[in-house]
Design a protein around this motif. Structure first.
Motif, PDB file in Angstrom:
ATOM      1  N   UNK A 198       0.825  -1.213   0.000  1.00  7.77           N
ATOM      2  CA  UNK A 198       0.000   0.000   0.000  1.00  7.77           C
ATOM      3  C   UNK A 198       0.859   1.262   0.000  1.00  7.77           C
ATOM      4  N   UNK A 199       1.972   1.226   0.724  1.00  7.24           N
ATOM      5  CA  UNK A 199       2.844   2.396   0.799  1.00  7.24           C
ATOM      6  C   UNK A 199       2.124   3.596   1.384  1.00  7.24           C
ATOM      7  N   UNK A 200       2.332   4.753   0.774  1.00  2.00           N
ATOM      8  CA  UNK A 200       1.709   5.993   1.253  1.00  2.00           C
ATOM      9  C   UNK A 200       0.333   6.242   0.659  1.00  2.00           C
ATOM     10  N   UNK A 201      -0.157   5.290  -0.126  1.00  2.00           N
ATOM     11  CA  UNK A 201      -1.438   5.499  -0.806  1.00  2.00           C
ATOM     12  C   UNK A 201      -2.635   5.334   0.118  1.00  2.00           C
ATOM     13  N   UNK A 202      -2.434   4.719   1.273  1.00  2.00           N
ATOM     14  CA  UNK A 202      -3.568   4.495   2.161  1.00  2.00           C
ATOM     15  C   UNK A 202      -3.139   3.916   3.491  1.00  2.00           C
ATOM     16  N   UNK A 203      -4.101   3.495   4.288  1.00  4.89           N
ATOM     17  CA  UNK A 203      -3.856   2.959   5.629  1.00  4.89           C
ATOM     18  C   UNK A 203      -4.300   1.502   5.699  1.00  4.89           C
ATOM     19  N   UNK A 204      -3.577   0.718   6.497  1.00  6.35           N
ATOM     20  CA  UNK A 204      -3.865  -0.711   6.670  1.00  6.35           C
ATOM     21  C   UNK A 204      -4.329  -0.945   8.101  1.00  6.35           C
ATOM     22  N   UNK A 205      -5.379  -1.761   8.292  1.00  5.49           N
ATOM     23  CA  UNK A 205      -5.904  -2.069   9.627  1.00  5.49           C
ATOM     24  C   UNK A 205      -6.088  -3.570   9.766  1.00  5.49           C
ATOM     25  N   UNK A 206      -5.970  -4.049  11.000  1.00  4.75           N
ATOM     26  CA  UNK A 206      -6.416  -5.412  11.310  1.00  4.75           C
ATOM     27  C   UNK A 206      -7.710  -5.277  12.106  1.00  4.75           C
ATOM     28  N   UNK A 207      -8.801  -5.780  11.539  1.00  9.57           N
ATOM     29  CA  UNK A 207     -10.113  -5.517  12.131  1.00  9.57           C
ATOM     30  C   UNK A 207     -10.743  -6.748  12.765  1.00  9.57           C
ATOM     31  N   UNK A 208     -10.046  -7.884  12.716  1.00  7.42           N
ATOM     32  CA  UNK A 208     -10.565  -9.113  13.309  1.00  7.42           C
ATOM     33  C   UNK A 208      -9.459 -10.151  13.345  1.00  7.42           C
ATOM     34  N   UNK A 209      -9.806 -11.377  13.700  1.00  7.27           N
ATOM     35  CA  UNK A 209      -8.802 -12.428  13.806  1.00  7.27           C
ATOM     36  C   UNK A 209      -7.961 -12.582  12.556  1.00  7.27           C
ATOM     37  N   UNK A 210      -8.590 -12.861  11.439  1.00  7.26           N
ATOM     38  CA  UNK A 210      -7.879 -12.998  10.161  1.00  7.26           C
ATOM     39  C   UNK A 210      -8.430 -12.009   9.134  1.00  7.26           C
ATOM     40  N   UNK A 211      -8.952 -10.890   9.615  1.00  7.30           N
ATOM     41  CA  UNK A 211      -9.547  -9.886   8.746  1.00  7.30           C
ATOM     42  C   UNK A 211      -8.733  -8.586   8.788  1.00  7.30           C
ATOM     43  N   UNK A 212      -8.500  -8.046   7.604  1.00  6.45           N
ATOM     44  CA  UNK A 212      -7.733  -6.811   7.470  1.00  6.45           C
ATOM     45  C   UNK A 212      -8.495  -5.849   6.561  1.00  6.45           C
ATOM     46  N   UNK A 213      -8.079  -4.599   6.568  1.00  5.58           N
ATOM     47  CA  UNK A 213      -8.721  -3.599   5.713  1.00  5.58           C
ATOM     48  C   UNK A 213      -7.674  -2.607   5.221  1.00  5.58           C
ATOM     49  N   UNK A 214      -7.944  -2.034   4.047  1.00  8.00           N
ATOM     50  CA  UNK A 214      -7.121  -0.970   3.491  1.00  8.00           C
ATOM     51  C   UNK A 214      -8.054   0.148   3.055  1.00  8.00           C
ATOM     52  N   UNK A 215      -7.736   1.376   3.419  1.00 10.24           N
ATOM     53  CA  UNK A 215      -8.454   2.543   2.905  1.00 10.24           C
ATOM     54  C   UNK A 215      -7.507   3.271   1.968  1.00 10.24           C
ATOM     55  N   UNK A 216      -7.878   3.353   0.686  1.00 13.93           N
ATOM     56  CA  UNK A 216      -7.070   4.075  -0.294  1.00 13.93           C
ATOM     57  C   UNK A 216      -7.538   5.518  -0.371  1.00 13.93           C
ATOM     58  N   UNK A 217      -6.600   6.437  -0.175  1.00 16.47           N
ATOM     59  CA  UNK A 217      -6.895   7.865  -0.273  1.00 16.47           C
ATOM     60  C   UNK A 217      -6.283   8.428  -1.556  1.00 16.47           C
ATOM     61  N   UNK A 218      -6.136   9.731  -1.630  1.00 12.40           N
ATOM     62  CA  UNK A 218      -5.525  10.405  -2.787  1.00 12.40           C
ATOM     63  C   UNK A 218      -6.288  10.130  -4.084  1.00 12.40           C
ATOM     64  N   UNK A 219      -7.620  10.101  -3.987  1.00 10.55           N
ATOM     65  CA  UNK A 219      -8.502   9.989  -5.162  1.00 10.55           C
ATOM     66  C   UNK A 219      -8.145   8.820  -6.077  1.00 10.55           C
ATOM     67  N   UNK A 220      -8.177   7.584  -5.553  1.00 15.49           N
ATOM     68  CA  UNK A 220      -7.824   6.445  -6.412  1.00 15.49           C
ATOM     69  C   UNK A 220      -8.872   6.218  -7.504  1.00 15.49           C
ATOM     70  N   UNK A 221      -8.421   5.873  -8.691  1.00 11.37           N
ATOM     71  CA  UNK A 221      -9.314   5.447  -9.765  1.00 11.37           C
ATOM     72  C   UNK A 221      -9.569   3.952  -9.617  1.00 11.37           C
ATOM     73  N   UNK A 222     -10.567   3.447 -10.312  1.00  9.56           N
ATOM     74  CA  UNK A 222     -10.822   2.013 -10.241  1.00  9.56           C
ATOM     75  C   UNK A 222      -9.644   1.235 -10.824  1.00  9.56           C
ATOM     76  N   UNK A 223      -8.960   1.824 -11.792  1.00  6.34           N
ATOM     77  CA  UNK A 223      -7.784   1.154 -12.361  1.00  6.34           C
ATOM     78  C   UNK A 223      -6.686   1.011 -11.311  1.00  6.34           C
ATOM     79  N   UNK A 224      -6.471   2.080 -10.514  1.00  5.15           N
ATOM     80  CA  UNK A 224      -5.461   2.014  -9.460  1.00  5.15           C
ATOM     81  C   UNK A 224      -5.845   0.995  -8.392  1.00  5.15           C
ATOM     82  N   UNK A 225      -7.131   0.964  -8.030  1.00  7.98           N
ATOM     83  CA  UNK A 225      -7.602  -0.030  -7.068  1.00  7.98           C
ATOM     84  C   UNK A 225      -7.406  -1.435  -7.621  1.00  7.98           C
ATOM     85  N   UNK A 226      -7.697  -1.586  -8.909  1.00 11.10           N
ATOM     86  CA  UNK A 226      -7.555  -2.882  -9.565  1.00 11.10           C
ATOM     87  C   UNK A 226      -6.086  -3.329  -9.555  1.00 11.10           C
ATOM     88  N   UNK A 227      -5.180  -2.398  -9.846  1.00 10.76           N
ATOM     89  CA  UNK A 227      -3.755  -2.724  -9.870  1.00 10.76           C
ATOM     90  C   UNK A 227      -3.264  -3.171  -8.496  1.00 10.76           C
TER      91      UNK A 227
END
Length: 557
Positions: A198-227
């Motif tokens: 993810x680098x500086x593009x967003x934040x990473x969280x652990x939200x459960x036992x084996x569950x994680x999340x990423x929030x992408x900021x800086x106006x990501x396009x669907x192509x960037x999310x896909x990549x």
């Protein structure tokens, strides 16, 4: 015979806090050894001087104003300052000023309590409340706050964002085959891999036992999310590093793109979960985007809303169960917490997590709260020495007639106000307006007790506890769970217990599940205990048997 001066000096010397006495000209008349130690100056140097113990002029001016106000009005003054002690160490101190009158002359009695350790503990509490103990990543609470912040700013900053919800598939097999220590190592490595991707593009969280999340900021396009999703899937082809094995782990990933539309944090998470479920159905190491075509859950939600409205209008569907709260010193049940249960003729037993959140979202929590309140008062009133704890949501607290309604219900049900404890979360109190806080003051004056629930998961502070004058704090189960395994968590629980004891509050530990936790919590100073070790939530009939049994059924569970 002792003179007044000798008596005053003897009293000051016996105090454990740094304490000084100034006359009406703000000159030092007395000070105790603790004050001399704090300031690094002798009593002889200071007596008769107009001395400020604060190095910054703005602090000195503020203290002068408060001295004059106390002398003039006679009102007590309490404030917090930072002070440099004799060793050059910066300390957080609580300064209390009180006017005394001796032989028709006014004096200012000032005590200075060092609360540096408490402030440090609070900072640790805030960190642990928002971070996962194992990986050090932000946790579910932090993720929810981030999404709420984004939702609140969408009017002014409508740029797009993306939420990734990630779930390691069948992770229990890893724990079963390689052991929990190996499983923990994989979770830590996976979290680090996500941060690297993810680098500086967003934040990473652990939200459960084996569950994680990423929030992408800086106006990501669907192509960037896909990549990024593709890069994560490629990363998952690399085995994880263990001492004697290199296991492969698979992943499912749900993605939701959101931006300027009117959408809540809860709805963002719900959409992400919908996409995650679709990804799981597609197979291993797959990802899926949210779309309205996937949103069959909306139909289910409408059905549940209608069913809840019907159940609120009739008897029998909504009932109470009760979980005992024991006094630590003798393990006697002194209170029970009332918990709502919903059993629908078609939907069956619905999880409280689901229907309570739904009732808050739709406003039905007001009616639900009254039903549970009346039923609990009626069922517990026969136990004359038993207190009743009832949870109150932020929605209920925000009602304009909240205090009136509670007092009216108590009167109608004939339940003593002194036996009622209202449990409110830190967040609901912190976000409450001045009117809501006035309601709490009025209820306390009527004898109702106030308990701060989930203590440590919000932003509690010494000032919060002082301002609302609570009777109890409940240490959240997320701290109790690891209290015998993680040193930081043990330190936090001890600090909270010491803070509560110092302020003469009941300290309740919830979620107690084993004897090791129980022994630690009692030694740490918790005055009350609650959890499955003693009893699960039970219907009133079972509660009768538990309380009336001559053999201690609570300890056979």
């Amino acid at each position: 015979m002792l003179t007044d001066i000798a008596i005053c000096q003897a009293v000051l010397d016996a105090l454990t806090e740094a304490t000084v006495l100034k006359d009406d000209e703000r000159k030092l008349v007395f000070l105790n050894p603790k004050a001399c130690e704090l300031f690094g100056r002798s009593r002889e140097e200071l007596i008769g001087q107009d001395v400020s113990f604060f190095t910054e002029e703005i602090q000195s001016a503020r203290q002068r104003e408060r001295d004059i106000e106390v002398l003039t009005t006679g009102k007590k003054n309490v404030n917090e300052e930072k002070l440099i002690d004799a060793n050059g160490k910066c300390r957080n101190v609580l300064v209390r000023k009180t006017r005394l009158t001796l032989k028709n002359r006014h004096y200012i009695l000032t005590s200075i309590m060092d609360i540096s350790l408490l402030r440090s503990s609070e900072a640790q509490i805030r960190y642990l409340a928002r971070h996962d103990v194992l990986t050090g990543l932000p946790n579910r609470t932090a993720l929810k706050e981030e999404l709420n912040q984004i939702a609140a700013q969408r009017v002014y900053h409508p740029e797009p964002y993306a939420l990734f919800l990630l779930n390691l598939n069948e992770f229990n097999y890893i724990n079963d085959i390689y052991g929990y220590q190996a499983g923990d190592a994989i979770l830590c490595e996976f979290g680090q891999r996500l941060r690297n991707e993810t680098g500086n593009a967003g934040s990473v969280s652990r939200i459960g036992g084996d569950e994680f999340a990423i929030v992408l900021r800086n106006s990501p396009t669907q192509e960037q999310a896909n990549n990024l999703a593709l890069e994560i899937m490629v990363m998952m082809r690399q085995p994880f590093r263990l001492t004697r094995a290199n296991p492969m782990v698979t992943l499912s990933l749900g993605i939701v793109m959101f931006g300027a539309e009117n959408i809540t944090a809860g709805e963002i998470m719900r959409r992400g979960n919908t996409a995650l479920i679709e990804a799981k159905q597609r197979g291993k190491n797959m990802f899926s985007y949210y779309s309205e075509l996937l949103d069959a859950s909306c139909v289910s939600k409408r059905i549940m809303v209608k069913a809840l409205a019907e159940s609120l209008s009739k008897k029998g569907d909504l009932t109470c169960v009760y979980q005992p709260i024991l006094r630590s010193i003798d393990e006697k049940v002194v209170c029970v917490e009332a918990l709502a249960r919903w059993n629908h003729s078609v939907l069956g037993a619905v999880s409280p997590v689901q229907f309570i959140a739904l009732s808050e979202e739709t406003g039905m929590v007001i009616q639900l709260g009254e039903i549970i309140f009346r039923q609990a008062c009626q069922q517990i009133n026969i136990f004359k020495n038993l207190n009743l704890a009832i949870n109150v949501s932020a929605v209920q607290l925000g009602e304009a007639n909240f205090a009136d309604r509670i007092l009216t219900l108590l009167d109608e049900e004939g339940f003593p106000a002194t036996r009622l404890e209202l449990e409110l979360t830190e967040t609901s109190i912190m976000n409450a307006n001045s009117t809501s806080l006035t309601h709490l003051v009025r209820l306390r004056e009527a004898g109702v007790k106030i308990s701060l629930d989930d203590f440590g998961t919000g932003y509690s502070s010494l000032s919060l506890l002082k301002d609302i004058a609570v009777d109890s704090v409940k240490i959240d189960r997320s701290f109790v769970q690891y209290v015998t395994e993680v040193n930081d968590t043990a330190s936090i629980v001890s600090a909270v217990s010491q803070l509560g004891n110092k302020m003469k509050l009941n300290v309740i530990a919830e979620g107690v599940e084993n004897q090791l936790q129980k022994a630690f919590l009692i030694s740490a100073g918790c005055t009350h205990l609650q959890g499955y070790l003693f009893s699960r939530p039970v219907p009133v009939e079972t509660l009768h048997a538990l309380l009336n049994s001559e053999t201690n059924m609570l300890h056979e569970r």
